[in-house]
Design a protein around this motif. Structure first.
Motif, PDB file in Angstrom:
ATOM      1  N   PRO A  87       0.820  -1.217   0.000  1.00 33.51           N
ATOM      2  CA  PRO A  87       0.000   0.000   0.000  1.00 33.51           C
ATOM      3  C   PRO A  87       0.851   1.262   0.000  1.00 33.51           C
ATOM      4  O   PRO A  87       1.946   1.298   0.552  1.00 33.51           O
ATOM      5  CB  PRO A  87      -0.805  -0.123   1.306  1.00 33.51           C
ATOM      6  N   SER A  88       0.328   2.303  -0.640  1.00 26.99           N
ATOM      7  CA  SER A  88       0.978   3.604  -0.654  1.00 26.99           C
ATOM      8  C   SER A  88       0.710   4.310   0.665  1.00 26.99           C
ATOM      9  O   SER A  88      -0.439   4.389   1.114  1.00 26.99           O
ATOM     10  CB  SER A  88       0.448   4.452  -1.809  1.00 26.99           C
ATOM     11  N   ILE A  89       1.770   4.834   1.288  1.00 31.38           N
ATOM     12  CA  ILE A  89       1.573   5.554   2.546  1.00 31.38           C
ATOM     13  C   ILE A  89       0.976   6.930   2.313  1.00 31.38           C
ATOM     14  O   ILE A  89       0.572   7.603   3.261  1.00 31.38           O
ATOM     15  CB  ILE A  89       2.894   5.679   3.329  1.00 31.38           C
ATOM     16  N   LEU A  90       0.882   7.325   1.053  1.00 39.78           N
ATOM     17  CA  LEU A  90       0.302   8.626   0.717  1.00 39.78           C
ATOM     18  C   LEU A  90      -1.141   8.476   0.263  1.00 39.78           C
ATOM     19  O   LEU A  90      -2.033   9.185   0.722  1.00 39.78           O
ATOM     20  CB  LEU A  90       1.133   9.287  -0.385  1.00 39.78           C
ATOM     21  N   LEU A  91      -1.399   7.519  -0.643  1.00 35.35           N
ATOM     22  CA  LEU A  91      -2.719   7.371  -1.243  1.00 35.35           C
ATOM     23  C   LEU A  91      -3.640   6.460  -0.450  1.00 35.35           C
ATOM     24  O   LEU A  91      -4.853   6.642  -0.465  1.00 35.35           O
ATOM     25  CB  LEU A  91      -2.584   6.826  -2.667  1.00 35.35           C
ATOM     26  N   ASP A  92      -3.073   5.440   0.211  1.00 35.79           N
ATOM     27  CA  ASP A  92      -3.880   4.381   0.811  1.00 35.79           C
ATOM     28  C   ASP A  92      -3.948   4.481   2.323  1.00 35.79           C
ATOM     29  O   ASP A  92      -4.095   3.476   3.024  1.00 35.79           O
ATOM     30  CB  ASP A  92      -3.308   3.005   0.415  1.00 35.79           C
ATOM     31  N   ASP A  99      -0.615  11.815   7.775  1.00 31.74           N
ATOM     32  CA  ASP A  99      -0.163  13.191   7.965  1.00 31.74           C
ATOM     33  C   ASP A  99       1.339  13.386   7.778  1.00 31.74           C
ATOM     34  O   ASP A  99       1.774  14.357   7.152  1.00 31.74           O
ATOM     35  CB  ASP A  99      -0.578  13.693   9.352  1.00 31.74           C
ATOM     36  N   ALA A 100       2.149  12.481   8.326  1.00 26.92           N
ATOM     37  CA  ALA A 100       3.595  12.682   8.263  1.00 26.92           C
ATOM     38  C   ALA A 100       4.093  12.655   6.825  1.00 26.92           C
ATOM     39  O   ALA A 100       4.886  13.509   6.413  1.00 26.92           O
ATOM     40  CB  ALA A 100       4.313  11.613   9.089  1.00 26.92           C
ATOM     41  N   ASP A 231      11.461  12.469  10.346  1.00 29.92           N
ATOM     42  CA  ASP A 231      10.074  12.821  10.008  1.00 29.92           C
ATOM     43  C   ASP A 231       9.309  11.608   9.483  1.00 29.92           C
ATOM     44  O   ASP A 231       8.084  11.503   9.677  1.00 29.92           O
ATOM     45  CB  ASP A 231      10.052  13.931   8.948  1.00 29.92           C
ATOM     46  N   ILE A 232      10.000  10.731   8.766  1.00 29.78           N
ATOM     47  CA  ILE A 232       9.449   9.481   8.252  1.00 29.78           C
ATOM     48  C   ILE A 232      10.536   8.424   8.375  1.00 29.78           C
ATOM     49  O   ILE A 232      11.688   8.740   8.663  1.00 29.78           O
ATOM     50  CB  ILE A 232       9.003   9.605   6.768  1.00 29.78           C
ATOM     51  N   THR A 233      10.169   7.167   8.148  1.00 27.62           N
ATOM     52  CA  THR A 233      11.173   6.116   8.191  1.00 27.62           C
ATOM     53  C   THR A 233      11.881   6.006   6.843  1.00 27.62           C
ATOM     54  O   THR A 233      11.408   6.526   5.830  1.00 27.62           O
ATOM     55  CB  THR A 233      10.538   4.764   8.516  1.00 27.62           C
ATOM     56  N   GLU A 234      13.004   5.310   6.834  1.00 27.51           N
ATOM     57  CA  GLU A 234      13.729   5.060   5.588  1.00 27.51           C
ATOM     58  C   GLU A 234      12.860   4.298   4.600  1.00 27.51           C
ATOM     59  O   GLU A 234      12.835   4.602   3.409  1.00 27.51           O
ATOM     60  CB  GLU A 234      15.007   4.261   5.901  1.00 27.51           C
TER      61      GLU A 234
END
Length: 408
Positions: A87-92, A99-100, A231-234
């Motif tokens: 899954p996309s962490i942006l779209l899904d 938010d992050a 801010d986000i993971t690798e």
């Protein structure tokens, strides 16, 4: 899910299948039927609901708490492992999980961060328009493809080798959003063909997502810098890079080709743009309204919700029909006409927390390529009939033959 009965009796069922090949070849009647039959309809061919009225589509985009993306934005339910990719962490995802990643992309793609790209985009546009003018007659879909396929990977910081895998990978991404069938099968076959050191397009993209495969001065490196700051993971940074590789090219290709298709048939609008290039953005938006590159997207209801008297049940898959909404006569006067002076209002890029994160860069690409064409070309006209592109999840033209007369 053929033959599924609607669990909501007040939503009328339509027997049409919006993903049938004959419908994809001529989608406007289906858009009209979905939009004009009721605020929401049930589509037994796929066991889902659809809404095509501008007010409802726009409201659904702005209500992520009710119209969730967490089950996926295509037909497959990713909660049940039906997706073809992670899954996309942006779209899904929905807030707060979303938010992050969204904050990172808003910073990476801010106007200030992208300002340095304008000169690079302009140089590539000048080179391609030089070639187009020298030829005089060409398929504008070709230049509409070459431009984003050059400037976007460059902007991300991608290695030059292997880029021929990008379009097959993107095709698999978009066709897999729809149902199984001929289009999805063809995309699977295309993405399975190897080139160079990569066995498949998926293998190439997995390689290209890595920090080590990216230059240190592009959008990809900027995304990974946010991982370094915590801010986000690798892993999340790699998934955000993947989003560019899968979703940022085809939509812009189709948008550019569609606008050129319209302009070639409207000499008065071309003359207007040559006299006043500041109108270019409005014309670009109008072309995308008429030929919405991403005409549908899926959501899942988290609760029962009423749309002007039609109640959708909880956990229902709902197809938001952007292409239909962008021609809604309730919102637009003369919705099927091209109007270079039309005010904003289209839902082409979505709205709310899930509005298209790449829309600023898409507009920059359009300004560069279309602006160079307007500056250099005195006259543009059709050199044949445009050919629609058949796609489960995209809309536009596969071929746009045009004839150019260079300005002297």
């Amino acid at each position: 899910m053929p033959g599924v009965e609607p669990p909501c009796v007040d939503a009328p069922a339509l027997t049409l299948d919006p993903f049938a090949l004959e419908v994809l070849a001529d989608p406007l009647p289906a858009d009209t039927a979905i939009r004009e039959t009721a605020p929401a309809v049930f589509l037994p061919a796929h066991g889902l609901y659809a809404t095509g009225r501008h007010a409802h589509v726009a409201a659904a985009f702005r209500d992520a708490a009710t119209f969730s993306s967490a089950a996926g934005t295509g037909l497959a339910d990713i909660r049940r492992g039906q997706g073809w990719r992670p899954p996309s962490i942006l779209l899904d995802t929905d807030p707060p999980e979303h938010d992050a990643a969204r904050r990172v992309m808003n910073r990476v793609l801010s106007p200030r961060a992208l300002a340095g790209l304008e000169e690079r985009f302009a140089a590539v546009a000048a080179e391609l328009v030089d070639e187009a003018c020298a030829r005089g007659e060409l398929d504008a879909a070709g230049i509409a493809e070459r431009f984003p396929l050059t400037v976007l990977p460059d902007a991300v910081g991608m290695a030059p080798e292997g880029r021929d895998h990008l379009l097959p990978y993107a095709a698999l991404n978009f066709e897999s959003m729809g149902p199984p069938g001929a289009l999805r099968d063809a995309a699977e076959r295309g993405a399975a063909l190897g080139a160079g050191e990569w066995a498949t397009a998926r293998e190439y993209v997995t390689w290209q997502m890595r920090r080590e495969a990216l230059s240190d001065d592009g959008i990809g490196a900027a995304i990974y810098a946010h991982a370094d700051r915590g801010d986000i993971t690798e892993a999340d940074a790699g998934l955000l890079v993947r989003s560019f590789l899968s979703a940022g090219i085809d939509t812009t290709v189709l948008a550019l080709a569609s606008v050129i298709h319209e302009l070639a048939r409207r000499p008065e609008v071309w003359a207007l743009l040559r006299a006043d290039p500041s109108r270019l953005r409005a014309v670009f938006e109008e072309g995308m309204r008429l030929h919405t590159p991403s005409p549908v997207i899926g959501r899942t209801t988290t609760r029962a919700v009423a749309l002007d008297g039609v109640t959708l049940p909880a956990d229902a898959r709902v197809l938001l029909c952007l292409g239909a909404a962008n021609r809604d006569p309730r919102r637009f006067d003369g919705p099927d006409a091209f109007d270079a002076f039309r005010t904003a209002g289209a839902v082409t890029f979505g709205a709310g927390v899930h509005n298209c994160v790449g829309q600023a860069i898409a507009r920059m690409e359009a300004a560069a390529l279309l602006g160079e064409l307007v500056r250099r070309v005195e006259r543009i006209e059709p050199a044949g009939e445009s050919v629609p592109r058949l796609s489960n999840w995209l809309r536009g033209f596969a071929s746009v033959p045009v004839r150019l007369q260079e300005a002297r």
